[in-house]
Motif scaffolding. Structure first.
Motif, PDB file in Angstrom:
ATOM      1  N   VAL A 190       0.836  -1.260   0.120  1.00  0.00           N
ATOM      2  CA  VAL A 190       0.050  -0.023  -0.055  1.00  0.00           C
ATOM      3  C   VAL A 190       0.779   1.392   0.105  1.00  0.00           C
ATOM      4  N   SER A 193       2.256   1.713  -3.471  1.00  0.00           N
ATOM      5  CA  SER A 193       0.952   2.022  -4.346  1.00  0.00           C
ATOM      6  C   SER A 193       0.801   3.450  -4.244  1.00  0.00           C
ATOM      7  N   SER A 236      -3.885   0.660  -4.629  1.00  0.00           N
ATOM      8  CA  SER A 236      -3.606   0.014  -3.623  1.00  0.00           C
ATOM      9  C   SER A 236      -4.259  -1.303  -3.644  1.00  0.00           C
ATOM     10  N   VAL A 260      -7.581   0.507   3.484  1.00  0.00           N
ATOM     11  CA  VAL A 260      -6.907   0.973   2.301  1.00  0.00           C
ATOM     12  C   VAL A 260      -7.510   2.238   2.271  1.00  0.00           C
ATOM     13  N   SER A 289       1.842   6.714   4.900  1.00  0.00           N
ATOM     14  CA  SER A 289       1.133   5.660   4.382  1.00  0.00           C
ATOM     15  C   SER A 289       1.789   4.473   5.457  1.00  0.00           C
TER      16      SER A 289
END
Length: 312
Positions: A190, A193, A236, A260, A289
């Protein structure tokens, strides 16, 4: 003698217990072979492989991972070269070319991870790609070597020292994620991404349609922030699904979608803050993140599918 007495004595007949009922003895015939055959894989799995076979398997995995790293490195070089040629021929604007490379580099690098072996050393072979790119950026950023095509393709103003900022931070984050998180952790997937897809599309869309600026940061726009949230979320989810197809990540998708979304919101909020002059987006976005993903996903790998996770 006693039989004769028992036969003629009713008292003895009453005292003696009745004979036990006949028992039926079942002897397995055809199932024995089946049971033995079904236990054979378990017996083979429990017995350790000979040292020679282990060495051969390790050498084969190293050759496999070395070839994969070489192919990925060639692909990364070809990606930069292709968009440099497109910008030279004025097919794609230089600023757009730079951001497309920004988006595709991280996403395609992550997409290559399942093609490495399941050995414990696979992540280190994959890390060769960002490590070599890191050395390349350092040598050209310090003007030890000169490559105008590289400078034009990944910098804003065409200055070599720019290579030591955003582009260098980008490959360092790639290197960190492949070594620390690898392919069985939603945290790394994630985070990359959001840095690649989310931040990249925020700049592409924001520069073209971002007329309405944020009230607390005149360099950022509402359209850019919204596009970052949406593209980061989509990339993600897409990459998590991609790794789940290979069995590296197993998630409760109803909860994963909300997790997410929370990570995307946190990364978008941090990216929108007026701190880019102090802290580059290629540091602040993946850092936000990672911290948020640690809170919502946890730090332990999510590899509970039982596929392709041996040796990792």
């Amino acid at each position: 003698m006693w039989r004769g007495v028992a036969a003629h004595s009713p008292l003895l007949l009453r005292a003696l217990p009745p004979p036990p009922p006949p028992t039926l003895l079942l002897v397995p015939t055809t199932n024995t072979t089946t049971t033995t055959t079904s236990l054979a894989p378990l017996l083979r799995a429990s017995s350790p492989a000979p040292p020679r076979l282990r060495r051969v398997a390790a050498a084969a995995a190293a050759m496999h991972d070395g070839a994969a790293a070489a192919l990925v490195m060639g692909g990364a070089y070809s990606l930069v070269l292709a968009f440099d040629k497109l910008s030279e021929r004025h097919i794609v604007e230089q600023s757009l070319s730079r951001k497309i490379v920004h988006v595709l580099s991280g996403i395609l690098f992550m997409s290559s991870w399942p093609f490495f072996s399941s050995s414990a050393a696979a992540r280190y072979f994959a890390a060769i790609v960002p490590l070599l790119n890191c050395i390349r950026l350092l040598t050209h950023g310090l003007r030890l070597f000169t490559n105008e095509a590289l400078i034009k393709s990944v910098t804003r103003e065409g200055k070599p020292e720019e290579l030591l900022r955003g582009p260098l931070y980008y490959v360092i984050v790639l290197l960190f994620c492949v070594l620390v998180f690898w392919r069985d952790s939603p945290v790394g997937v994630v985070s990359l991404s959001m840095m690649s897809g989310g931040d990249g599309f925020a700049d592409i869309v924001g520069r073209r349609y971002g007329a309405i600026k944020l009230p607390y940061n005149r360099k950022k726009s509402w359209v850019g922030s919204i596009s970052m949230f949406l593209s980061g979320f989509v990339f993600s989810i897409g990459m998590l699904f991609y790794f789940s197809c290979f069995g590296y990540i197993c998630l409760d998708w109803e909860r994963a979608i909300w997790k997410v979304a929370l990570v995307s919101f946190a990364a978008t909020l941090v990216e929108s803050l007026p701190i880019s002059d102090v802290l580059d987006d290629n540091i602040s976005v993946p850092l936000a993140s990672m911290l948020t993903a640690f809170l919502v996903f946890g730090s332990s790998p999510q590899s509970k599918c039982g596929l392709n996770t041996a040796g990792e």
